[in-house]
Design a protein around this motif. Sequence first.
Motif, PDB file in Angstrom:
ATOM      1  N   ALA A 308       9.723   8.840 -34.034  1.00 44.75           N
ATOM      2  CA  ALA A 308      10.878   9.201 -33.210  1.00 44.75           C
ATOM      3  C   ALA A 308      11.517   7.988 -32.538  1.00 44.75           C
ATOM      4  CB  ALA A 308      10.470  10.225 -32.159  1.00 44.75           C
ATOM      5  N   ILE A 309      10.707   7.031 -32.069  1.00 39.93           N
ATOM      6  CA  ILE A 309      11.237   5.890 -31.346  1.00 39.93           C
ATOM      7  C   ILE A 309      12.219   5.081 -32.184  1.00 39.93           C
ATOM      8  CG2 ILE A 309       9.226   4.480 -31.969  1.00 39.93           C
ATOM      9  CD1 ILE A 309      11.382   4.268 -28.746  1.00 39.93           C
ATOM     10  N   HIS A 310      11.991   5.013 -33.476  1.00 37.05           N
ATOM     11  CA  HIS A 310      12.884   4.224 -34.339  1.00 37.05           C
ATOM     12  C   HIS A 310      14.282   4.850 -34.403  1.00 37.05           C
ATOM     13  CE1 HIS A 310       9.392   1.956 -35.321  1.00 37.05           C
ATOM     14  NE2 HIS A 310       8.801   2.948 -35.990  1.00 37.05           N
ATOM     15  N   TYR A 311      14.353   6.167 -34.392  1.00 38.71           N
ATOM     16  CA  TYR A 311      15.658   6.831 -34.398  1.00 38.71           C
ATOM     17  C   TYR A 311      16.358   6.649 -33.064  1.00 38.71           C
ATOM     18  CZ  TYR A 311      14.278   8.972 -38.801  1.00 38.71           C
ATOM     19  OH  TYR A 311      13.893   9.168 -40.113  1.00 38.71           O
ATOM     20  N   LEU A 312      15.607   6.661 -31.980  1.00 40.05           N
ATOM     21  CA  LEU A 312      16.200   6.374 -30.676  1.00 40.05           C
ATOM     22  C   LEU A 312      16.755   4.954 -30.633  1.00 40.05           C
ATOM     23  CD1 LEU A 312      13.659   7.942 -28.147  1.00 40.05           C
ATOM     24  CD2 LEU A 312      16.050   8.618 -28.441  1.00 40.05           C
ATOM     25  N   ILE A 323      20.526   4.555 -23.581  1.00 41.15           N
ATOM     26  CA  ILE A 323      19.309   5.357 -23.587  1.00 41.15           C
ATOM     27  C   ILE A 323      18.313   4.724 -22.621  1.00 41.15           C
ATOM     28  CG2 ILE A 323      17.361   6.194 -24.951  1.00 41.15           C
ATOM     29  CD1 ILE A 323      19.180   6.195 -27.392  1.00 41.15           C
ATOM     30  N   ARG A 324      17.751   5.536 -21.762  1.00 43.14           N
ATOM     31  CA  ARG A 324      16.708   5.063 -20.856  1.00 43.14           C
ATOM     32  C   ARG A 324      15.453   5.910 -21.027  1.00 43.14           C
ATOM     33  NH1 ARG A 324      19.846   3.118 -15.284  1.00 43.14           N
ATOM     34  NH2 ARG A 324      21.387   1.816 -16.396  1.00 43.14           N
ATOM     35  N   ILE A 325      14.319   5.238 -20.905  1.00 40.40           N
ATOM     36  CA  ILE A 325      13.018   5.876 -21.047  1.00 40.40           C
ATOM     37  C   ILE A 325      12.356   5.936 -19.674  1.00 40.40           C
ATOM     38  CG2 ILE A 325      10.734   5.679 -22.093  1.00 40.40           C
ATOM     39  CD1 ILE A 325      12.127   4.217 -24.444  1.00 40.40           C
ATOM     40  N   VAL A 326      11.883   7.118 -19.325  1.00 44.58           N
ATOM     41  CA  VAL A 326      11.325   7.345 -17.991  1.00 44.58           C
ATOM     42  C   VAL A 326       9.802   7.422 -18.049  1.00 44.58           C
ATOM     43  CG1 VAL A 326      11.282   8.858 -15.980  1.00 44.58           C
ATOM     44  CG2 VAL A 326      13.393   8.606 -17.297  1.00 44.58           C
ATOM     45  N   SER A 395      16.517   5.368 -10.951  1.00 44.52           N
ATOM     46  CA  SER A 395      15.248   5.171 -10.250  1.00 44.52           C
ATOM     47  C   SER A 395      14.453   4.024 -10.884  1.00 44.52           C
ATOM     48  CB  SER A 395      14.412   6.454 -10.320  1.00 44.52           C
ATOM     49  OG  SER A 395      13.876   6.641 -11.627  1.00 44.52           O
ATOM     50  N   PRO A 396      13.429   3.562 -10.206  1.00 52.17           N
ATOM     51  CA  PRO A 396      12.582   2.509 -10.787  1.00 52.17           C
ATOM     52  C   PRO A 396      11.741   3.001 -11.960  1.00 52.17           C
ATOM     53  CG  PRO A 396      11.708   3.237  -8.677  1.00 52.17           C
ATOM     54  CD  PRO A 396      13.053   3.864  -8.807  1.00 52.17           C
ATOM     55  N   TYR A 397      11.747   4.308 -12.219  1.00 56.38           N
ATOM     56  CA  TYR A 397      10.934   4.856 -13.311  1.00 56.38           C
ATOM     57  C   TYR A 397      11.655   4.795 -14.660  1.00 56.38           C
ATOM     58  CZ  TYR A 397       9.153   6.851  -8.985  1.00 56.38           C
ATOM     59  OH  TYR A 397       8.716   7.006  -7.696  1.00 56.38           O
ATOM     60  N   ALA A 398      12.965   4.562 -14.635  1.00 51.63           N
ATOM     61  CA  ALA A 398      13.756   4.553 -15.864  1.00 51.63           C
ATOM     62  C   ALA A 398      14.109   3.130 -16.264  1.00 51.63           C
ATOM     63  CB  ALA A 398      15.022   5.373 -15.678  1.00 51.63           C
ATOM     64  N   GLU A 399      13.924   2.807 -17.524  1.00 51.58           N
ATOM     65  CA  GLU A 399      14.310   1.484 -18.006  1.00 51.58           C
ATOM     66  C   GLU A 399      15.036   1.621 -19.341  1.00 51.58           C
ATOM     67  OE1 GLU A 399      10.246   0.135 -20.374  1.00 51.58           O
ATOM     68  OE2 GLU A 399      10.771  -0.852 -18.470  1.00 51.58           O
ATOM     69  N   PRO A 400      16.037   0.756 -19.584  1.00 51.99           N
ATOM     70  CA  PRO A 400      16.773   0.822 -20.843  1.00 51.99           C
ATOM     71  C   PRO A 400      15.839   0.630 -22.036  1.00 51.99           C
ATOM     72  CG  PRO A 400      17.906  -0.577 -19.261  1.00 51.99           C
ATOM     73  CD  PRO A 400      16.555  -0.279 -18.679  1.00 51.99           C
ATOM     74  N   ILE A 401      16.113   1.352 -23.096  1.00 50.94           N
ATOM     75  CA  ILE A 401      15.301   1.210 -24.296  1.00 50.94           C
ATOM     76  C   ILE A 401      15.471  -0.195 -24.862  1.00 50.94           C
ATOM     77  CG2 ILE A 401      17.125   2.063 -25.835  1.00 50.94           C
ATOM     78  CD1 ILE A 401      14.930   3.473 -27.460  1.00 50.94           C
ATOM     79  N   ASP A 402      14.404  -0.759 -25.347  1.00 51.68           N
ATOM     80  CA  ASP A 402      14.424  -2.059 -26.010  1.00 51.68           C
ATOM     81  C   ASP A 402      14.470  -1.796 -27.506  1.00 51.68           C
ATOM     82  OD1 ASP A 402      13.883  -4.520 -27.177  1.00 51.68           O
ATOM     83  OD2 ASP A 402      12.401  -5.100 -25.662  1.00 51.68           O
ATOM     84  N   VAL A 403      15.580  -2.143 -28.140  1.00 55.67           N
ATOM     85  CA  VAL A 403      15.771  -1.782 -29.547  1.00 55.67           C
ATOM     86  C   VAL A 403      14.893  -2.613 -30.483  1.00 55.67           C
ATOM     87  CG1 VAL A 403      18.094  -0.935 -29.150  1.00 55.67           C
ATOM     88  CG2 VAL A 403      17.752  -3.333 -29.815  1.00 55.67           C
ATOM     89  N   LEU A 404      14.292  -3.681 -29.974  1.00 57.59           N
ATOM     90  CA  LEU A 404      13.452  -4.538 -30.815  1.00 57.59           C
ATOM     91  C   LEU A 404      11.961  -4.365 -30.551  1.00 57.59           C
ATOM     92  CD1 LEU A 404      15.500  -7.870 -30.653  1.00 57.59           C
ATOM     93  CD2 LEU A 404      15.557  -6.108 -32.443  1.00 57.59           C
ATOM     94  N   ARG A 406       8.201  -2.952 -30.205  1.00 59.09           N
ATOM     95  CA  ARG A 406       7.257  -2.042 -30.860  1.00 59.09           C
ATOM     96  C   ARG A 406       6.454  -1.360 -29.743  1.00 59.09           C
ATOM     97  NH1 ARG A 406       4.294  -2.362 -36.322  1.00 59.09           N
ATOM     98  NH2 ARG A 406       3.285  -0.328 -36.339  1.00 59.09           N
ATOM     99  N   TYR A 407       6.830  -0.157 -29.412  1.00 53.49           N
ATOM    100  CA  TYR A 407       6.220   0.541 -28.279  1.00 53.49           C
ATOM    101  C   TYR A 407       4.813   1.021 -28.623  1.00 53.49           C
ATOM    102  CZ  TYR A 407      10.637   0.744 -25.667  1.00 53.49           C
ATOM    103  OH  TYR A 407      11.772   0.421 -24.957  1.00 53.49           O
ATOM    104  N   PRO A 408       3.909   0.942 -27.675  1.00 50.88           N
ATOM    105  CA  PRO A 408       2.563   1.472 -27.917  1.00 50.88           C
ATOM    106  C   PRO A 408       2.600   3.006 -27.971  1.00 50.88           C
ATOM    107  CG  PRO A 408       2.760   0.815 -25.640  1.00 50.88           C
ATOM    108  CD  PRO A 408       4.035   0.364 -26.326  1.00 50.88           C
ATOM    109  N   LYS A 409       1.628   3.593 -28.605  1.00 49.72           N
ATOM    110  CA  LYS A 409       1.554   5.041 -28.677  1.00 49.72           C
ATOM    111  C   LYS A 409       1.325   5.603 -27.273  1.00 49.72           C
ATOM    112  CE  LYS A 409      -0.808   8.860 -30.999  1.00 49.72           C
ATOM    113  NZ  LYS A 409      -1.870   9.245 -31.977  1.00 49.72           N
ATOM    114  N   PRO A 410       2.163   6.549 -26.840  1.00 47.82           N
ATOM    115  CA  PRO A 410       2.001   7.092 -25.488  1.00 47.82           C
ATOM    116  C   PRO A 410       0.708   7.918 -25.355  1.00 47.82           C
ATOM    117  CG  PRO A 410       3.624   8.350 -26.697  1.00 47.82           C
ATOM    118  CD  PRO A 410       3.296   7.173 -27.555  1.00 47.82           C
TER     119      PRO A 410
END
Length: 415
Positions: A308-312, A323-326, A395-404, A406-410
Amino acid sequence: MRSIPTPLRRLAGMAAALGLALSLCTPARAQFAIPGFELVHTVPRETTLATPDLRDAATVWKEMFDAAHTEIDFGQFYVAGQDGEALDDIIAHLEAAGRRGVKIRFLREKKGGFASDAATVDKLRRIPNLDYRELDYSSMTGNGIIHAKYFVVDGSSAYVGSQNFDWRSFSHIHETGLKITDAAIAAQVRQIFEIDWQAQALIAAGRPPVPTNRATVMADERRGNYLVASPNAFNPPGVGDSQGELVCLLGQARQEVRVQLLDYAPLSYGPNRTRPYYAVIDDAIRAAAARGVKIKLMVSNWNTEEPAIHYLQSLAVLPNVEIRIVTLPPASTGFIPFARVIHTKSMSIDGRVAWIGTSNWAGGYLDNSRNLEVVLHDENMARRVAELHEQTWSSPYAEPIDVLRRYPKPVKGKQ
């Protein structure tokens, strides 16, 4: 020194007692409502988020149970309680309704057993006048679940929103819903319940339920405020198709669309853990951005899992799309499985239309599963939903998505 007359001493004592009582009381939460609808919100504990003008779901649910005279009908994905938490008190109010003769019907998704707590199920089953059933919704649509979270009281009021029948949803998860006193919509919610309740009885008897719709039914937007639901095949007369209405509303957007979700992905759920492509919502979002509409999409950190992250990330590179991830902080008491997350499913369009529902924006939800969404063409509600979005967005909980990146598995469940 002159003594104080006895009547004055008594008044002084009464005033002191009253002051103490008031100091011990929890201040009453305000209500944000328009005719027929009250916006309800749960703020996760130990965050800086605050909505003093919105009542919390626990308060509203108990109030609605206490007001029931004849019946309460539930459609829920799963049930999970924990001793000492808010759901205990909520169930106590539900039990009180049953004891005074209110008929209670509780329909739960059979596949929701993986997340359900057996002790909580047993507690529900022991409530007087409560009839508990489970339905495998995939037997109706081939691949779907009861994902909706709703209940109806006396056929005249209802609650629809992201709130599961889960102790965590009342204290450790960001949730948004609506208390509905619009009689026509509450009656439609009850019709939806009745369709699914009777389908369960037919399936249990070895007879397939008959679809109510063959062609897609579009919502009547002239009504201003209305209910849409999925799957279209099993909606009652007058209730439009959620999937078609979402695409239509996105197509009408002219300036800004604010969306908050747990999950967003142009993917569905296929056999053997496959994720077939599902372009319906994604195409509508991209088309809106292409004609200049500002898209502000906010998702939970659970949405960072692959694929899913790749499509985001691919969506985020487009002009007009943010897009921001909380990520909510863990509880001070330690890790809580399947909690500390934003779970709200809402949208505000151009400050004039609000969408509040039960569905994630991915394949399988708005086409094959039972979900309910309320559309409100009301500027006050649309503005308040946008403000609710902005609070978390900034809020401090939201940050812009980094398009480059490689996010760890939540980490969602047990560590």
